[in-house]
Design an enzyme around this catalytic site. Structure first.
Site, PDB file in Angstrom:
ATOM      1  CB  CYS A 193       0.534  55.818 -32.894  1.00 14.10           C
ATOM      2  SG  CYS A 193       1.746  54.647 -32.277  1.00 14.10           S
TER       3      CYS A 193
ATOM      4  CG  HIS B  77      -1.952  54.155 -35.881  1.00 16.38           C
ATOM      5  ND1 HIS B  77      -0.701  54.241 -36.454  1.00 16.38           N
ATOM      6  CD2 HIS B  77      -1.794  53.502 -34.698  1.00 16.38           C
ATOM      7  CE1 HIS B  77       0.178  53.671 -35.649  1.00 16.38           C
ATOM      8  NE2 HIS B  77      -0.452  53.207 -34.593  1.00 16.38           N
TER       9      HIS B  77
ATOM     10  CG  ASN C 131       2.256  50.727 -34.700  1.00 12.85           C
ATOM     11  OD1 ASN C 131       2.475  51.836 -35.190  1.00 12.85           O
ATOM     12  ND2 ASN C 131       1.609  50.564 -33.555  1.00 12.85           N
TER      13      ASN C 131
HETATM   14  O1  UT7 Z   1      -0.172  52.410 -31.898  1.00 15.69           O
HETATM   15  C1  UT7 Z   1      -0.862  51.759 -30.877  1.00 15.69           C
HETATM   16  C2  UT7 Z   1       0.071  50.665 -30.474  1.00 15.69           C
HETATM   17  N1  UT7 Z   1      -0.441  49.464 -30.006  1.00 15.69           N
HETATM   18  C3  UT7 Z   1      -1.482  48.735 -30.418  1.00 15.69           C
HETATM   19  O2  UT7 Z   1      -2.282  49.085 -31.232  1.00 15.69           O
HETATM   20  C4  UT7 Z   1      -1.629  47.397 -29.788  1.00 15.69           C
HETATM   21  C5  UT7 Z   1      -3.036  47.043 -29.456  1.00 15.69           C
HETATM   22  N2  UT7 Z   1      -3.113  45.694 -28.943  1.00 15.69           N
HETATM   23  C6  UT7 Z   1      -2.926  44.625 -29.699  1.00 15.69           C
HETATM   24  O3  UT7 Z   1      -2.710  44.738 -30.881  1.00 15.69           O
HETATM   25  C7  UT7 Z   1      -3.042  43.261 -29.037  1.00 15.69           C
HETATM   26  O4  UT7 Z   1      -3.467  43.424 -27.717  1.00 15.69           O
HETATM   27  C8  UT7 Z   1      -1.702  42.481 -29.071  1.00 15.69           C
HETATM   28  C9  UT7 Z   1      -1.405  42.070 -30.507  1.00 15.69           C
HETATM   29  C10 UT7 Z   1      -0.584  43.321 -28.511  1.00 15.69           C
HETATM   30  C11 UT7 Z   1      -1.828  41.216 -28.259  1.00 15.69           C
HETATM   31  O5  UT7 Z   1      -2.913  40.424 -28.701  1.00 15.69           O
HETATM   32  P1  UT7 Z   1      -3.926  39.798 -27.654  1.00 15.69           P
HETATM   33  O6  UT7 Z   1      -4.896  39.026 -28.429  1.00 15.69           O
HETATM   34  O7  UT7 Z   1      -4.442  40.931 -26.809  1.00 15.69           O
HETATM   35  O8  UT7 Z   1      -2.990  38.834 -26.841  1.00 15.69           O
HETATM   36  P2  UT7 Z   1      -2.684  38.775 -25.276  1.00 15.69           P
HETATM   37  O9  UT7 Z   1      -1.863  39.941 -24.858  1.00 15.69           O
HETATM   38  O10 UT7 Z   1      -3.970  38.518 -24.545  1.00 15.69           O
HETATM   39  O11 UT7 Z   1      -1.803  37.501 -25.184  1.00 15.69           O
HETATM   40  C12 UT7 Z   1      -2.349  36.201 -25.488  1.00 15.69           C
HETATM   41  C13 UT7 Z   1      -1.251  35.180 -25.337  1.00 15.69           C
HETATM   42  C14 UT7 Z   1      -0.480  35.294 -24.021  1.00 15.69           C
HETATM   43  O12 UT7 Z   1      -0.160  33.972 -23.596  1.00 15.69           O
HETATM   44  P3  UT7 Z   1      -1.030  33.241 -22.459  1.00 15.69           P
HETATM   45  O13 UT7 Z   1      -0.922  34.130 -21.258  1.00 15.69           O
HETATM   46  O14 UT7 Z   1      -2.413  33.147 -23.011  1.00 15.69           O
HETATM   47  O15 UT7 Z   1      -0.324  31.931 -22.321  1.00 15.69           O
HETATM   48  C15 UT7 Z   1       0.782  36.005 -24.409  1.00 15.69           C
HETATM   49  O16 UT7 Z   1       1.860  35.702 -23.549  1.00 15.69           O
HETATM   50  O17 UT7 Z   1      -0.268  35.375 -26.375  1.00 15.69           O
HETATM   51  C16 UT7 Z   1       1.032  35.438 -25.777  1.00 15.69           C
HETATM   52  N3  UT7 Z   1       1.866  36.286 -26.623  1.00 15.69           N
HETATM   53  C17 UT7 Z   1       2.569  35.791 -27.671  1.00 15.69           C
HETATM   54  N4  UT7 Z   1       2.685  34.547 -28.155  1.00 15.69           N
HETATM   55  C18 UT7 Z   1       3.466  34.385 -29.247  1.00 15.69           C
HETATM   56  C19 UT7 Z   1       2.074  37.617 -26.549  1.00 15.69           C
HETATM   57  N5  UT7 Z   1       2.903  38.004 -27.525  1.00 15.69           N
HETATM   58  C20 UT7 Z   1       3.218  36.901 -28.232  1.00 15.69           C
HETATM   59  C21 UT7 Z   1       4.024  36.658 -29.362  1.00 15.69           C
HETATM   60  N6  UT7 Z   1       4.109  35.385 -29.834  1.00 15.69           N
HETATM   61  N7  UT7 Z   1       4.686  37.644 -30.002  1.00 15.69           N
END
Ligand code: UT7
Length: 324
Positions: free
Chosen positions: A118, A251, A281
Site C-alpha cells: 500500500c 492512503h 482500500n
Molecule cells: O493498507 C493497510 C491495510 N490494513 C489496514 O489499514 C487495516 C488496519 N486495521 C483496521 O482497519 C482494523 O483493525 C479492522 C477494521 C481490520 C478491524 O477493526 P477492529 O476494531 O480492530 O476490530 P477487531 O479486529 O478487534 O474485531 C472486533 C470484533 C471481533 O469479534 P469479537 O472477537 O469481539 O467477538 C471480530 O471477530 O469484530 C469482529 N469482526 C467482524 N464483525 C463483523 C471482524 N471482522 C468483522 C466483520 N464483520 N467484517
C-alpha cells in the site's frame, strides 16, 4: 537539477460496484456474518469496485494511464519511464509496467514494477522523481494498480470486507518549476508478518499461503504512528510547516486511521481527501485514485502543496510533498 512536475492524472475503477449490504448477503450464504453497520463504523467503507474474473492489473493500469496521458496532453511516445506500483501483478514476469507499455504502444525507455504494497505509489513516485532529478528520464508515467480481490480469502470477514480493485496514474515531466519538493520512504522488515500474502509460485505449484493475512490492530497502530512521524519529517525536509499543506492525500485504508492521523497532525478535516468510503482500500492504487478525484473535482489546484502518504505491508511507509 530539474524538478519532477505532475502534468496529468487519471484513474480507473472496474464497473462492478459491491455495496456492504450486497457483500454481507453474499457472505451470509456461506454462514459468514457481517453487516453494513459493522463495516461503516469500523472502517468508513460503504462500497468497493471489484474486477470481474479475467480482468487483470495491467488492464486497469492501462485505462488509468490513458486517462492520465490525455489529461497531460501528451502521447505515449513521449514517455521514457513507466513505473507500476503493484502487489498483484498479472504474471511473475514480465512486469506489469512492460505489459502497460505494450498496451499503450509506447516504445523505448525503461519500464519496471515497484512492490511496496500500500506504500507502492509513494515508493514509485519517489523513484521516478529520482530518475528525473538525475537527468535519466524526462517524462514518466507512474501508476498504482491492483486487483486485490484475487488475493483475498473470501471466508475471512476480518479482511475481505476491506479491499477493492482499481488503478490511478500520474504523468511527471522534468521542469524548472517546483514539482515534487520532498520525499521520504521507510521500511521495517521485522514487522513483515502483520500484513502479508506469503505465497509463491515454485516448482509448478503455489507454495505457502496465497491469501492476504493481517493483524488489523497491529497495522492500525503502526500506521498512525509511522505516518505522523513521516509527515513531520517530510515537511522538515522541505522547510515548510504542516500548516502550509493545502491537501493531505493519505492512503485510503480506514477512515479511523485517517482521522487519528489528521488530528494528531492538527490538519483540519476539510484539507484531507477521502475516497475510502467509495473505493475501499485499493492498496497501491488508493493514493493516485484519491489524488485524481480531488484534481478533477477542482479541489487540488495549480500552486497547491499536497502531501501524499502510503503505508502497508513490508512494513513500509512514506510521504511525498508535491507543489502543483
Ligand atoms: O493498507 C493497510 C491495510 N490494513 C489496514 O489499514 C487495516 C488496519 N486495521 C483496521 O482497519 C482494523 O483493525 C479492522 C477494521 C481490520 C478491524 O477493526 P477492529 O476494531 O480492530 O476490530 P477487531 O479486529 O478487534 O474485531 C472486533 C470484533 C471481533 O469479534 P469479537 O472477537 O469481539 O467477538 C471480530 O471477530 O469484530 C469482529 N469482526 C467482524 N464483525 C463483523 C471482524 N471482522 C468483522 C466483520 N464483520 N467484517
Amino acid at each position: 537539477m530539474p524538478y519532477a512536475k505532475i502534468i496529468g492524472s487519471g484513474g480507473y475503477l472496474p464497473p462492478r460496484v459491491v455495496s456492504n449490504d450486497q457483500l454481507a448477503a453474499d457472505l451470509a450464504t456461506r454462514q459468514i456474518e457481517t453487516s453494513d453497520t459493522w463495516i461503516v463504523e469500523r472502517t468508513g467503507i460503504r462500497q468497493r469496485h471489484i474486477a470481474d474474473e479475467g480482468t487483470t492489473t495491467s488492464m486497469l493500469a492501462t485505462k488509468a494511464a490513458q486517462a492520465a496521458l490525455e489529461d497531460a496532453g501528451i502521447t505515449a511516445d513521449e514517455l521514457d519511464l513507466i513505473i507500476v506500483a503493484t502487489s498483484t501483478p498479472d504474471f511473475v514476469f514480465p512486469s506489469t509496467a512492460c505489459l502497460v507499455q505494450a498496451n499503450l504502444g509506447s516504445k523505448g525507455g525503461a519500464a519496471f514494477d515497484v512492490q511496496a504494497v500500500c506504500s507502492g505509489f509513494v515508493y514509485a513516485l519517489t523513484t521516478a522523481d529520482a530518475f528525473i532529478q538525475a537527468g535519466r528520464a524526462k517524462t514518466a508515467l507512474v501508476i498504482g494498480a491492483e486487483v486485490f480481490s484475487g488475493i483475498l480469502d473470501w471466508s475471512d470477514r476480518g479482511t475481505c470486507v476491506l479491499f477493492g480493485d482499481g488503478a490511478g496514474a500520474v504523468v511527471l515531466k522534468a521542469s524548472d518549476e517546483p514539482g515534487i519538493i520532498a520525499a521520504q520512504l521507510n521500511a521495517d522488515g521485522s514487522q513483515m508478518k502483520i500484513l502479508a500474502a506469503a505465497g509463491n509460485v515454485s516448482h509448478g505449484k503455489v507454495t505457502g499461503d496465497p491469501f492476504l493475512r493481517m493483524d488489523g490492530q497491529a497495522v492500525f497502530k503502526l500506521a498512525v504512528t509511522s505516518l505522523a512521524k513521516s509527515a513531520k519529517e517530510v515537511c522538515e525536509q522541505a522547510g515548510i510547516g504542516l500548516d502550509e499543506i493545502d491537501w493531505m492525500v493519505p492512503h485510503q485504508a480506514n477512515i479511523r486511521i485517517i482521522n487519528f492521523l489528521s488530528r494528531k497532525l492538527g490538519v483540519p478535516d476539510d484539507k484531507v481527501i477521502v475516497t475510502v468510503d467509495r473505493h475501499a482500500n485499493t492498496s497501491a492504487a488508493s493514493v493516485p485514485l484519491a489524488f485524481d478525484v480531488a484534481r478533477r473535482d477542482g479541489r487540488i489546484k495549480s500552486g497547491d502543496t499536497v502531501m501524499m502518504q502510503g503505508v502497508g505491508g513490508g512494513f513500509t511507509w512514506g510521504s511525498v510533498l508535491v507543489k502543483m
